[in-house]
Scaffold this motif. Structure first.
Motif, PDB file in Angstrom:
ATOM      1  N   SER A   1       0.846  -1.194   0.000  1.00 41.12           N
ATOM      2  CA  SER A   1       0.000   0.000   0.000  1.00 41.12           C
ATOM      3  C   SER A   1       0.881   1.243   0.000  1.00 41.12           C
ATOM      4  N   TYR A   2       0.248   2.413  -0.111  1.00 40.41           N
ATOM      5  CA  TYR A   2       1.026   3.637  -0.169  1.00 40.41           C
ATOM      6  C   TYR A   2       0.226   4.814   0.361  1.00 40.41           C
ATOM      7  N   ASN A   3       0.938   5.886   0.686  1.00 44.98           N
ATOM      8  CA  ASN A   3       0.359   7.183   1.039  1.00 44.98           C
ATOM      9  C   ASN A   3       1.251   8.234   0.412  1.00 44.98           C
ATOM     10  N   ILE A   4       0.698   9.006  -0.519  1.00 45.57           N
ATOM     11  CA  ILE A   4       1.488   9.997  -1.245  1.00 45.57           C
ATOM     12  C   ILE A   4       0.888  11.375  -1.038  1.00 45.57           C
ATOM     13  N   GLN A   5       1.708  12.302  -0.605  1.00 41.14           N
ATOM     14  CA  GLN A   5       1.296  13.705  -0.527  1.00 41.14           C
ATOM     15  C   GLN A   5       2.434  14.549  -1.082  1.00 41.14           C
ATOM     16  N   LEU A   6       2.436  14.698  -2.399  1.00 46.41           N
ATOM     17  CA  LEU A   6       3.468  15.456  -3.095  1.00 46.41           C
ATOM     18  C   LEU A   6       2.823  16.585  -3.878  1.00 46.41           C
ATOM     19  N   THR A   7       3.452  17.738  -3.856  1.00 45.52           N
ATOM     20  CA  THR A   7       2.964  18.877  -4.617  1.00 45.52           C
ATOM     21  C   THR A   7       3.924  19.166  -5.759  1.00 45.52           C
ATOM     22  N   GLY A   8       3.381  19.788  -6.806  1.00 49.09           N
ATOM     23  CA  GLY A   8       4.196  20.100  -7.968  1.00 49.09           C
ATOM     24  C   GLY A   8       4.139  18.977  -8.980  1.00 49.09           C
ATOM     25  N   THR A   9       4.577  19.269 -10.178  1.00 51.54           N
ATOM     26  CA  THR A   9       4.625  18.243 -11.215  1.00 51.54           C
ATOM     27  C   THR A   9       6.012  17.647 -11.247  1.00 51.54           C
ATOM     28  N   GLY A  10       6.106  16.396 -11.600  1.00 46.66           N
ATOM     29  CA  GLY A  10       7.431  15.792 -11.681  1.00 46.66           C
ATOM     30  C   GLY A  10       7.391  14.305 -11.475  1.00 46.66           C
ATOM     31  N   ASP A  11       8.453  13.676 -11.875  1.00 45.13           N
ATOM     32  CA  ASP A  11       8.600  12.241 -11.712  1.00 45.13           C
ATOM     33  C   ASP A  11       9.758  12.002 -10.759  1.00 45.13           C
ATOM     34  N   LEU A  12       9.514  11.320  -9.660  1.00 45.50           N
ATOM     35  CA  LEU A  12      10.531  11.098  -8.635  1.00 45.50           C
ATOM     36  C   LEU A  12      11.417   9.924  -9.046  1.00 45.50           C
ATOM     37  N   THR A  13      12.604  10.222  -9.532  1.00 38.78           N
ATOM     38  CA  THR A  13      13.539   9.190  -9.973  1.00 38.78           C
ATOM     39  C   THR A  13      14.188   8.536  -8.771  1.00 38.78           C
ATOM     40  N   MET A  14      14.106   7.209  -8.706  1.00 37.74           N
ATOM     41  CA  MET A  14      14.717   6.472  -7.605  1.00 37.74           C
ATOM     42  C   MET A  14      16.125   6.002  -7.964  1.00 37.74           C
ATOM     43  N   THR A  15      16.300   5.432  -9.150  1.00 45.94           N
ATOM     44  CA  THR A  15      17.623   4.974  -9.570  1.00 45.94           C
ATOM     45  C   THR A  15      17.856   5.329 -11.028  1.00 45.94           C
ATOM     46  N   ASP A  16      19.111   5.485 -11.372  1.00 45.22           N
ATOM     47  CA  ASP A  16      19.502   5.768 -12.746  1.00 45.22           C
ATOM     48  C   ASP A  16      20.470   4.687 -13.193  1.00 45.22           C
ATOM     49  N   LEU A  17      20.066   3.913 -14.180  1.00 48.72           N
ATOM     50  CA  LEU A  17      20.849   2.760 -14.618  1.00 48.72           C
ATOM     51  C   LEU A  17      22.090   3.167 -15.391  1.00 48.72           C
ATOM     52  N   ARG A  18      22.138   4.410 -15.828  1.00 47.43           N
ATOM     53  CA  ARG A  18      23.278   4.851 -16.636  1.00 47.43           C
ATOM     54  C   ARG A  18      24.548   5.040 -15.815  1.00 47.43           C
ATOM     55  N   VAL A  19      24.417   5.122 -14.488  1.00 46.50           N
ATOM     56  CA  VAL A  19      25.614   5.288 -13.654  1.00 46.50           C
ATOM     57  C   VAL A  19      26.195   3.951 -13.227  1.00 46.50           C
ATOM     58  N   ALA A  20      25.562   2.846 -13.645  1.00 47.59           N
ATOM     59  CA  ALA A  20      26.033   1.521 -13.235  1.00 47.59           C
ATOM     60  C   ALA A  20      27.405   1.227 -13.823  1.00 47.59           C
ATOM     61  N   SER A  21      28.207   0.482 -13.065  1.00 42.68           N
ATOM     62  CA  SER A  21      29.533   0.111 -13.553  1.00 42.68           C
ATOM     63  C   SER A  21      29.446  -0.859 -14.717  1.00 42.68           C
ATOM     64  N   CYS A  22      28.398  -1.693 -14.718  1.00 45.15           N
ATOM     65  CA  CYS A  22      28.193  -2.630 -15.819  1.00 45.15           C
ATOM     66  C   CYS A  22      26.743  -3.086 -15.796  1.00 45.15           C
ATOM     67  N   SER A  23      26.300  -3.727 -16.864  1.00 49.03           N
ATOM     68  CA  SER A  23      24.894  -4.114 -16.948  1.00 49.03           C
ATOM     69  C   SER A  23      24.709  -5.248 -17.942  1.00 49.03           C
ATOM     70  N   ILE A  24      23.565  -5.911 -17.793  1.00 46.47           N
ATOM     71  CA  ILE A  24      23.134  -6.953 -18.721  1.00 46.47           C
ATOM     72  C   ILE A  24      21.888  -6.445 -19.443  1.00 46.47           C
ATOM     73  N   ILE A  25      21.873  -6.579 -20.768  1.00 46.83           N
ATOM     74  CA  ILE A  25      20.725  -6.155 -21.567  1.00 46.83           C
ATOM     75  C   ILE A  25      20.013  -7.412 -22.054  1.00 46.83           C
ATOM     76  N   LEU A  26      18.783  -7.591 -21.613  1.00 43.48           N
ATOM     77  CA  LEU A  26      17.971  -8.733 -22.028  1.00 43.48           C
ATOM     78  C   LEU A  26      17.214  -8.356 -23.292  1.00 43.48           C
ATOM     79  N   GLY A  27      17.523  -9.056 -24.375  1.00 46.26           N
ATOM     80  CA  GLY A  27      16.936  -8.725 -25.666  1.00 46.26           C
ATOM     81  C   GLY A  27      15.431  -8.908 -25.720  1.00 46.26           C
ATOM     82  N   GLU A  28      14.820  -8.294 -26.726  1.00 50.77           N
ATOM     83  CA  GLU A  28      13.360  -8.322 -26.861  1.00 50.77           C
ATOM     84  C   GLU A  28      12.818  -9.723 -27.069  1.00 50.77           C
TER      85      GLU A  28
END
Length: 750
Positions: free
Chosen positions: A247-274
């Motif tokens: 469940s959740y409770n959200i009380q945020l004002t303003g427009t925007g998307d709250l970014t939690m993580t950014d995958l571009r800063v990762a040291s390495c990654s695996i890309i799972l093809g389509e």
């Protein structure tokens, strides 16, 4: 060197990523709490504390949380939690000067009930917890609770169980977002199959990229919650405890998307093809499950992972496939269906009436077939150099391995002995000894002994002993002993002893002893003893050194300079003591307390002596330093004293009493000073006491009067010009005769 380069890349990447959210930058602080113990009436959890470490790891790696801006509390008390909130609140207030947006994240995994979090036998009420979070001076406060009945936390202000919210991207966002792993009347569940709780397990997978539905390589709070909600509900529908609804409770004002993580800063990654379709299980080299991904045909998925070796098992339509991947720094490995090899499944029949568990509910272990050879065991091995005289079979575990120069094996259950260097790729259980160095890429359970260095890539249970240094990149317990330094990247329990310095990155329970300095980036429950200085975020015990620095102290600091940027509950013993709030005893010449007192006083006493003094300390206890001189027609006479006192305010009135060590002299010439401080027969220093009452006027001025007792102990202390007068009296203290000379005095303080 690779780890240093990786750290630089992460920091630089994080700055560039989050800079687009505000010209002054985004600053994110976090507290991660894990507690397996919910009191004697509840079953002890197995994975709450490891869940907290895992969540901290992914947020530090991908979520913009710098290591020094986060705290990981394992099995804390309510006081530990309160102290952590106070510490973070101070940092957040200071951060607003440099950051245009500041966020605070609180994560908890453990027991709770309908009324609050359960930390051992203590309860932290939801109302108090919520107040502590929303009172943070951050622009956005985020709380994630993974515990039973945690939905009661969101229900305090109308949180409902429903589909996730939507927020757009903006640096103007303010408010709070509270996520819980269950509703107000449900149990949160953990599993031995995934070695963690369902909700945190899927939340971490979401943050690593499984939830990136927009394919922008950024995971928003909306995406992470939606993925964790769906996966947790699907996984627990057939469990004995029943379906679990986050469940959740959200009380945020303003427009925007709250970014939690950014995958571009990762040291390495695996890309799972389509073209990949099914449920994918990602395990690291030790077999621990890192992520579980529901992969849908037609969409690609980027999974951000640390460097290492991974086994990926794909389940679809009752069949399984496996592949193995080694990731180095900067690598982005793309996988398609052709990269997986089919494997068989072991047939199993349910007992009794137990329902069959669908394949989606199983987290299968890594198979020993396919590309990865099975583990083999040999009683004895001998090498001159790696691969000589003959290369050992892959994944071979030896009971005894002898290396004439340098030897490398997969695993040891027994002993590995070498003249120069030993290398173990996986776990070592037993003894590793060499003339120069030992390296274990996995866990150590036993003893490492080397003439120069020891390195363990994961956890250590037992001892590392080296002539120069020991490094442990995981958690360690029992003993680290080195001629120069010891370093632990995780938690440490036991004794660190080094000739120069010790460093621990997380919680330390035990003892640090070093010739020069000790540094603990987490809390210390025990003692730090060094020849020069000690630093820690929090100390429950003792710091003993020339310079001691910490944020909060529950115990004692003993040194020349003691500094606490938070609260001291205990004593500071030194020449200079500095703290923000002192709830204990300051013993020193200079005591500076931000929330304490610093008073200057002047008074006149009988026999024509005038004094000026300084009182420094807490609200009730102070150190007194004063000097005096004869006034008027009296012959030259000077005095000085150092002591401790007690201040008792009673409305506008106060009562003070203090005891000092005092001395006097008649002049400043070399002969006069030598005569005054001659210790060949008796001590030139004697006891002196003051007792006074006063009144505070105009809010800053105190007017006081009382009696001063200059005393001498016949045969032990000198009698001076201040020990005169017909009003003296004798008293017995602990069987010792004391001659006291009372004098009335009056003065002012401000």
């Amino acid at each position: 060197m690779k780890r240093i380069i990786l750290l630089v890349l992460i920091v630089v990447g994080a700055v560039s990523v989050f800079a687009n959210q505000s010209s002054g930058g985004l600053k994110r602080y976090a507290v991660f709490v894990g507690s397996n113990n919910g009191g004697h009436e509840r079953v002890r959890l197995r994975y709450a504390e490891s869940d907290a470490r895992a969540m901290a790891g992914v947020m530090q790696e991908l979520g913009g949380v710098q290591f020094n801006d986060s705290l990981v509390l394992l099995a804390p008390t309510s006081y530990d939690l309160e102290t952590a909130f106070l510490m973070m609140d101070r940092r957040i207030r200071q951060a607003h000067a440099d950051a245009r947006r500041v966020e605070f994240l609180f994560y908890y995994s453990g027991h709770s009930d309908e009324r609050g979090l359960l930390l051992g036998e203590e309860r932290v009420a939801y109302a108090d917890l919520k107040s502590s979070i929303v009172d943070m001076e951050a622009d956005v406060n985020i709380a994630i609770l993974d515990s039973c009945f945690s939905g009661a936390f969101t229900r305090l202000k109308g949180g409902t169980r429903q589909l996730p919210f939507m927020i757009d991207e903006s640096i103007q966002m303010q408010g709070h977002a509270f996520l819980t792993s269950s509703s107000a009347d449900e149990a949160a569940q953990e599993s031995d199959h995934i070695q963690g709780s369902y909700f945190t397990h899927y939340m971490i997978a979401a943050l690593r990229g499984a939830a990136d539905s927009t394919r922008d390589e950024q995971v928003s709070l909306n995406e992470a919650y939606h993925y964790a909600f769906s996966e947790t509900l699907a996984r627990t529908q057939t469990s004995h405890a029943g379906a679990q609804h986050p469940s959740y409770n959200i009380q945020l004002t303003g427009t925007g998307d709250l970014t939690m993580t950014d995958l571009r800063v990762a040291s390495c990654s695996i890309i799972l093809g389509e073209q990949i379709d099914g449920r994918l299980y990602v395990r690291e080299s030790m077999g621990n499950l890192v992520a579980e991904v529901r992969k849908v045909f037609g969409t690609g998925v980027v999974l951000a992972l640390p460097e290492g070796r991974y086994s990926l098992t794909l389940d679809a339509e009752g069949r399984s496939w496996v592949t193995n991947v080694a990731l180095g720094s900067g690598m982005r490995r793309e996988l398609g269906p052709a990269d997986f090899q089919p494997i068989g499944r072991e047939p199993a029949t349910p007992r009794g009436d137990a329902p069959a568990i669908p394949p989606v509910e199983e987290a299968p272990a890594i198979s020993d077939t396919g590309d990865q050879p099975p583990v083999s065991y040999e009683p004895f091995g001998f090498t001159l150099l790696p691969g000589m005289p003959a290369a050992a079979a892959e994944r071979t575990v030896y009971n005894l391995s002898l290396n004439l120069l340098v030897g490398s094996v997969y695993g040891i259950k027994g002993a590995q002995l070498g003249t120069i260097m030993n290398i173990t790729e996986d776990k070592l259980t037993g003894v590793q000894a060499s003339g120069v160095g030992n390296i274990i890429e996995g866990d150590l359970m036993g003893l490492q002994y080397a003439g120069v260095f020891n390195i363990v890539g994961r956890d250590t249970t037992a001892a590392q002993c080296a002539g120069v240094f020991n490094v442990n990149e995981g958690n360690a317990s029992f003993l680290q002993a080195a001629g120069v330094f010891n370093m632990v990247s995780g938690t440490f329990g036991g004794v660190q002893a080094a000739g120069v310095f010790n460093m621990s990155s997380e919680k330390l329970t035990g003892f640090q002893a070093a010739g020069v300095f000790n540094m603990a980036e987490g809390p210390v429950n025990g003692a730090q003893i060094s020849g020069v200085f000690n630093t820690a975020t929090k100390v429950s015990g003792a710091q003993i050194g020339v310079v001691n620095i910490t944020e909060d102290v529950s115990g004692t600091q003993v040194g020349i300079v003691n500094i606490s940027s938070g609260v001291v509950r205990g004593a500071q013993v030194g020449i200079v003591n500095i703290s923000k709030d002192l709830q204990g005893i300051p013993i020193g010449i200079i005591n500076i307390v931000e929330n304490g007192s610093f008073r200057t006083s002047a008074w006149y006493a009988e026999q024509g002596m005038g004094y000026v003094g300084f009182e420094m300390g807490s609200r009730h206890l102070y150190t007194l330093l004063y000097g005096g001189m004869a006034l008027g027609e009296r012959p030259s006479l000077y005095s000085a004293a150092l002591g401790l006192g007690l201040h008792i305010p009673v409305g506008p009135f106060f009562v003070d009493g203090d005891l000092s060590a005092k001395a006097s002299w008649t002049g400043w010439s070399e002969s006069e000073l030598a005569q005054a401080f001659d210790m060949s027969t008796v001590s030139p220093v004697w006891p002196s006491a003051r007792l006074m009452v006063g009144v505070q006027a105009f809010g800053f001025l105190g007017i006081f009067g009382g009696v001063m007792l200059d005393a001498t102990i016949p045969g032990y202390t000198a009698a001076t010009e201040l020990h005169q007068g017909s009003d003296s009296f004798t008293m017995e203290l602990w069987g010792t005769s004391v001659q006291a000379y009372p004098k009335l005095f009056a003065g002012i303080k401000f």
